[in-house]
Enzyme design. Structure first.
Site, PDB file in Angstrom:
ATOM      1  N   GLU A  98       0.934  -1.286  -0.148  1.00 54.47           N
ATOM      2  CA  GLU A  98       0.050   0.142   0.150  1.00 54.47           C
ATOM      3  C   GLU A  98       0.177   1.297   0.114  1.00 54.47           C
ATOM      4  O   GLU A  98       0.680   2.420  -0.203  1.00 54.47           O
ATOM      5  CB  GLU A  98      -0.639   0.298   1.278  1.00 54.47           C
ATOM      6  CG  GLU A  98      -1.877  -1.146   0.845  1.00 54.47           C
ATOM      7  CD  GLU A  98      -2.816  -0.796  -0.293  1.00 54.47           C
ATOM      8  OE1 GLU A  98      -3.676   0.130  -0.359  1.00 54.47           O
ATOM      9  OE2 GLU A  98      -3.094  -2.103  -0.744  1.00 54.47           O
ATOM     10  N   SER A 358     -58.139 -29.774   3.775  1.00 52.61           N
ATOM     11  CA  SER A 358     -59.428 -30.362   4.983  1.00 52.61           C
ATOM     12  C   SER A 358     -58.543 -29.748   6.350  1.00 52.61           C
ATOM     13  O   SER A 358     -58.777 -30.451   7.335  1.00 52.61           O
ATOM     14  CB  SER A 358     -58.894 -31.779   4.530  1.00 52.61           C
ATOM     15  OG  SER A 358     -59.729 -32.593   3.955  1.00 52.61           O
TER      16      SER A 358
END
Length: 706
Positions: A98, A358
């Site tokens: 970096e 049902s």
């Protein structure tokens, strides 16, 4: 020659003037820069304030019932590592990739800035170039990431201010503990734990290179997203470290990123159905909060894994499945909203409206039991027509007089419709809503067979209320919410005060549902201990349901296609009941076996005879006569005996002809409760007389034959 001297003099004066202007401008610029840096320094937070990371957004960690982490949302922070705790190899890797001149520049790298400006003019006018570590720290803490000259100037000033106020080691420490590494991880410790499963203070060279390589593009090089890309980028970092003299050639050769074990991302498949349902509820439970919070839920990880397995194993090809498991207090122990959350986030357990078939007969039979029927009451299985609709049974036959228990166990359609007609279709709809059905329930006669759409979580809640002896059960998923430090923000409190039906009605309903599993359509759901439940299958096999309970746990299963197409062979008593069996047999294995209470005695008032009007005396109103509902009526003329309820011409007659019932069932304006006074639940009904054609004739009581 005379004219050349003045020309040279003017040129010289121009150069001198330009030099002076440039010098004065530079001095002024330098002074302005110094002033700007000084002002920035005075406004910078202290080092202790910068160590805090609560300005990066709220972190929400969702925990299961056993305390394990289900999912973490928002930023994730590891342990703050001081400069002497950070491995030197990590510092070297970050500086190499970096900002290799980090220890030599004042916070801004003139070479990098010049290179960035040059590229910006040559390409697309966007400011390019590698910012220093100090500049990146300034941007991450104080600025946005927009690409503009103004932002670069402010970034440079702040970087210079940071370098003046803090040491290089402090700046690097701040940077390594605050920079974003992807996957929600801020700081090297969070990244190390996220990707490698251990703290950053024991990072190897290859691991440090992987982390350092993430800063450039966290999403592109994330090990959990693309492990090969992350390892390839780490090789570049190691080579840069070798060129810069940070490591030797042998060290570079020995470091092999391909050998680094990447911790797999925890599977957040079916769990996300639950967290997506539960997290929006935080808005109503706690005040708005920016602090990290811990959400402690009711989900059982083992049950959740089991639920996911049984849904995927039993759901027919091309169909979807859903499952909800509620404990006796309403706590959700498992929730599966589909076969694959990654492919479809639609939660079929809480969002899908489907016909219950049902399984909806639960509410028909609850209404009948409350009306006065008993499990042994005899009911007629014979043809019935309402308007132009004639429901039929699955076996296309009719059994004649059968006990109520058998009618429910075998899911006889004609009996369900006849019962709903007798108690009132509106009564059945009210019962469904009383038990927690939140969708609209139709009062058309077909509703008795489950034509109204419902949600799985609502149906599961209704069955859980029966298991709770008629007390309302409210599903919930959050037990408590705390801050990261343990401060209590919310604590769930269950409410068991709302009674939906009398305990003896719930006990009788449990009797019917137990029969459905032992001898009826739900036999596939047997698990070797008492189980009560009900199947449900819609027309053309579009939906299959099974809902039931055992040992305090209630589970609902639904299966069907999202496009509502038919699924050959799908029936509630097959795949859904099998999934219920596979789940419950293991989910309750460690729980004590509980026998059902199916013989709860009715209250004393249910044994009294309420049909006749009675007299009572009171100080304020002597000799007042009231009906069975307690409404005052005029006394009979002197010398006459009091009229009974069925003899009183001023009251509507209890009995309605079949034609009246049909007209009222079909005509929306007449769909209301039958004008029949409510009967206590345990009243033994008198026999029903039948004419030669089988139609009902005048009788004194509307209740069915026991």
């Amino acid at each position: 020659m005379a004219t050349e001297a003045p020309k040279r003099s003017r040129f010289k004066r121009t150069l001198i003037t330009m030099f002076k202007v440039g010098l004065y401008g530079s001095l002024l610029g330098l002074i302005a820069l110094v002033v700007a840096v000084g002002i920035a320094m005075s406004q910078l937070p202290t080092y202790q304030e910068l160590v805090r990371r609560d300005n990066l957004g709220q972190m929400i960690r969702v925990r299961a019932a056993d305390g394990s982490t289900l999912v973490s949302l928002g930023p994730s922070f590891g342990r703050w590592l001081t400069s002497d705790q950070i491995p030197e190899i990590m510092k070297k890797a970050m500086v190499a990739v970096e900002d290799r001149r980090f220890y030599y520049h004042p916070g801004v790298d003139p070479v990098g800035i010049a290179r960035g400006i040059q590229v910006s003019f040559q390409k697309d006018d966007k400011v390019r170039g590698v910012s220093t570590i100090s500049q990146q720290l300034a941007r991450n803490i104080f600025l946005t990431s927009d690409r503009s000259y103004g932002r670069k100037v402010r970034e440079g000033i702040l970087a210079l201010a940071l370098e003046r106020k803090f040491s290089k080691e402090q700046i690097l420490e701040l940077y390594l503990n605050r920079v974003y590494f992807g996957g929600g991880a801020y700081g090297i410790d969070a990244a190390s734990r996220r990707f490698f499963g251990h703290s950053a203070d024991t990072l190897s060279l290859a691991e440090a290179a992987i982390i350092a390589g993430l800063v450039k593009a966290p999403s592109n090089y994330s090990p959990t997203a693309d492990a090969e890309a992350a390892r390839s980028r780490a090789s570049v970092v190691i080579e840069l470290m070798r060129k810069n003299g940070e490591i030797t050639g042998s060290e570079a050769f020995a470091a092999e990123p391909a050998d680094v074990r990447i911790v797999p991302t925890p599977k957040q498949n079916s769990v996300r159905y639950f967290t997506d349902w539960v997290l929006p509820q935080l808005d109503t439970l706690i005040e708005e909060n920016i602090e990290p919070i811990e959400v402690w839920t009711t989900l059982d990880p083992n049950m959740q894994r089991l639920a996911d397995q049984v849904i995927n194993a039993n759901t027919p090809a091309g169909a979807q499945g859903a499952l909800v498991a509620l404990d006796r207090d309403g706590s959700i122990r498992a929730m599966v909203g589909g076969r694959d959350y990654v492919r479809s986030i639609y939660n079929r357990a809480t969002q899908a409206n489907r016909q219950p078939g049902s399984s909806f007969k639960l509410f028909v039979y609850l209404s009948a039991l409350e009306f006065g029927y008993k499990p042994d009451s005899m009911v007629e299985d014979k043809p019935i027509t309402i308007g132009s609709w004639s429901p039929r049974n699955n076996n296309r036959g009719f059994a004649g007089a059968v006990p109520l228990r058998q009618a429910f166990a075998q899911s006889i359609n004609t009996v369900s419709v006849r019962l709903a007609q007798e108690v009132g279709f509106r009564t059945v709809a009210d019962m469904a809503q009383r038990f927690g059905v939140t969708t609209k329930v139709s009062t058309h006669p077909s509703m008795a067979l489950g034509s109204s759409e419902v949600r799985l979580i609502d149906m599961t809640r209704a069955f859980a209320a029966v298991a709770a002896k008629g007390v309302a059960v409210v599903p919930y998923g959050i037990r408590r919410v705390t801050t990261a430090e343990g401060e209590l923000l919310y604590q769930h409190e269950s409410d068991e005060s709302r009674v939906l039906v009398a305990p003896h009605v719930a006990a009788q309903m449990t009797d019917l549902m137990q029969a459905a599993v032992l001898t009826g359509t739900g036999r596939a759901a047997q698990i070797g201990r008492p189980v009560a439940g009900k199947t449900g299958t819609t027309s053309s096999n579009k939906d299959g349901w099974f809902l039931g309970f055992s040992s305090g746990l209630t589970t609902g299963v639904w299966m069907g296609r999202d496009d509502n197409k038919a699924i050959p062979g799908l029936q509630g008593g097959r795949a859904p009941a099998q999934a219920f069996h596979d789940f419950m047999s293991r989910a309750v294995a460690s729980r004590p076996v509980e026998q059902f209470e199916t013989q709860v005695a009715p209250p004393d008032w249910a044994e009294t005879e309420p049909d006749e009007e009675v007299w009572y005396d009171s100080p304020s109103n002597q000799g007042q006569m009231v009906d069975a509902d307690g409404n005052p009526i005029a006394p009979p003329p002197a010398g006459e005996a009091p009229l009974t309820q069925t003899e009183d011409p001023r009251r509507p007659q209890q009995e309605e002809t079949l034609e009246d019932l049909v007209e009222r069932a079909i005509d929306p304006e007449r769909r209301e409760r039958p004008q029949v006074p409510p009967r206590p639940a345990e009243r033994a009904p008198p026999p029903r007389d039948r004419g030669s054609a089988g139609d009902p004739v005048e009788r004194r009581s509307p209740t069915p034959q026991p």
